[in-house]
Scaffold this motif. Structure first.
Motif, mmCIF file in Angstrom:
data_model
loop_
_atom_site.group_PDB
_atom_site.id
_atom_site.type_symbol
_atom_site.label_atom_id
_atom_site.label_comp_id
_atom_site.label_asym_id
_atom_site.label_seq_id
_atom_site.Cartn_x
_atom_site.Cartn_y
_atom_site.Cartn_z
ATOM 1 N N ALA A 223 39.203 48.751 55.070
ATOM 2 C CA ALA A 223 38.645 47.745 54.152
ATOM 3 C C ALA A 223 38.328 48.374 52.797
ATOM 4 C CB ALA A 223 37.382 47.132 54.755
ATOM 5 N N ALA A 224 37.870 49.615 52.805
ATOM 6 C CA ALA A 224 37.580 50.306 51.547
ATOM 7 C C ALA A 224 38.857 50.486 50.727
ATOM 8 C CB ALA A 224 36.926 51.655 51.831
ATOM 9 N N ALA A 225 39.943 50.836 51.394
ATOM 10 C CA ALA A 225 41.219 50.985 50.692
ATOM 11 C C ALA A 225 41.655 49.668 50.073
ATOM 12 C CB ALA A 225 42.286 51.493 51.664
ATOM 13 N N ILE A 226 41.488 48.585 50.809
ATOM 14 C CA ILE A 226 41.870 47.267 50.304
ATOM 15 C C ILE A 226 40.987 46.871 49.124
ATOM 16 C CG2 ILE A 226 41.952 44.816 50.914
ATOM 17 C CD1 ILE A 226 42.736 45.743 53.777
ATOM 18 N N GLU A 227 39.715 47.229 49.171
ATOM 19 C CA GLU A 227 38.812 46.940 48.051
ATOM 20 C C GLU A 227 39.233 47.694 46.797
ATOM 21 O OE1 GLU A 227 34.651 47.407 48.925
ATOM 22 O OE2 GLU A 227 34.915 46.601 50.942
ATOM 23 N N VAL A 228 39.637 48.942 46.956
ATOM 24 C CA VAL A 228 40.101 49.716 45.802
ATOM 25 C C VAL A 228 41.336 49.071 45.190
ATOM 26 C CG1 VAL A 228 41.053 51.927 45.053
ATOM 27 C CG2 VAL A 228 39.091 51.881 46.592
ATOM 28 N N ALA A 229 42.261 48.666 46.035
ATOM 29 C CA ALA A 229 43.483 48.022 45.536
ATOM 30 C C ALA A 229 43.143 46.779 44.725
ATOM 31 C CB ALA A 229 44.402 47.670 46.704
ATOM 32 N N ALA A 230 42.219 45.969 45.219
ATOM 33 C CA ALA A 230 41.824 44.758 44.501
ATOM 34 C C ALA A 230 41.142 45.099 43.185
ATOM 35 C CB ALA A 230 40.907 43.910 45.379
ATOM 36 N N ALA A 231 40.264 46.096 43.209
ATOM 37 C CA ALA A 231 39.536 46.485 41.999
ATOM 38 C C ALA A 231 40.467 47.014 40.920
ATOM 39 C CB ALA A 231 38.473 47.526 42.336
ATOM 40 N N LYS A 232 41.556 47.659 41.325
ATOM 41 C CA LYS A 232 42.505 48.237 40.374
ATOM 42 C C LYS A 232 43.620 47.268 40.001
ATOM 43 C CE LYS A 232 40.436 52.223 40.284
ATOM 44 N NZ LYS A 232 39.744 52.717 39.056
ATOM 45 N N GLY A 233 43.579 46.057 40.538
ATOM 46 C CA GLY A 233 44.597 45.062 40.197
ATOM 47 C C GLY A 233 45.951 45.325 40.831
ATOM 48 N N LEU A 234 45.955 46.017 41.976
ATOM 49 C CA LEU A 234 47.209 46.328 42.652
ATOM 50 C C LEU A 234 47.638 45.172 43.549
ATOM 51 C CD1 LEU A 234 46.461 49.998 43.770
ATOM 52 C CD2 LEU A 234 47.420 49.197 41.601
ATOM 53 N N ALA A 235 48.881 45.236 43.987
ATOM 54 C CA ALA A 235 49.370 44.260 44.944
ATOM 55 C C ALA A 235 48.617 44.401 46.257
ATOM 56 C CB ALA A 235 50.871 44.465 45.173
#
Length: 211
Positions: A157-169
């Protein structure tokens, strides 16, 4: 100084008399069936991290596995030497960096907060050269002494949060690929997928990046 030779002809020279750094050099030469020779000319120590030969007229996709066994996100953001992976990412200059770095962290007690901080740094560094696609690892087996599922899910979940915060797919989720839990039929051991499991992961990446 390092000279690069093919077919008995010097094709280029790399200057090694400079402060420590990780560099990339491109040497052009006619197609050859013989060896590519790197010859030491003069002083200056070097470490050759790798080399790739290709035909410049051919369109291709080059895939480099830059990982190493047991590495955690904190290992990837270490900066005590210029040759570390963190400093090397811009030098490699990938058009797309696929980051799948969760299993060793959830099995070694990395906290979600520390994970997000370090992963944010790593994503920023990878974005200097191209796009980033995040993945989460396949579930480990708690019955074989690995992290409990809640701990695994927290890091994912932390990895997914980082992706969202950085505007990644949206990341590719390893748990979803393997049915939500440890999948013995797709695993070689408690943490590593077998050939069938690796093929499933490779197909998910291929489909996402449309190779």
């Amino acid at each position: 100084m390092i000279a690069v030779e093919t077919d008995g002809v010097e094709r280029g020279v790399i200057d090694t008399m400079k402060p420590p750094a990780l560099e990339r050099h491109t040497i052009s030469f006619p197609e050859t069936t013989g060896p590519i020779i790197l010859r030491r000319r003069s002083g200056g120590g070097i470490f050759i991290a790798g080399g790739v030969a290709w035909k410049s007229e051919l369109r291709r996709v080059q895939v480099i596995n830059g990982g190493w066994g047991g590495s955690r996100v904190a290992d990837w953001t270490t900066t005590d030497q210029v040759y570390r992976a963190y400093g090397g990412l811009p030098t490699v200059g990938a058009d797309l960096t696929v980051i799948c770095l969760t299993i060793n962290d959830w099995n070694n007690g990395t906290t979600p907060a520390a994970y997000k901080t370090q992963m944010g740094l790593l994503v920023d560094k990878a974005l200097l050269s191209g796009d980033v696609l995040m993945m989460t690892g396949t579930p480990s087996d708690p019955a074989q002494g690995k992290a409990a599922y809640p701990a695994q899910q927290a890091i994912a979940a932390a990895a997914i949060e980082v992706a969202a915060a950085k505007g990644l797919a949206t990341p590719i989720e390893g748990a979803a690929l393997f049915g939500g839990a440890f999948a013995p039929g797709l695993m070689f051991d408690s943490v590593h997928p077998n050939a069938a499991g690796q093929a499933r992961i490779a197909e998910a990446v291929r489909a996402r990046v449309m190779i």
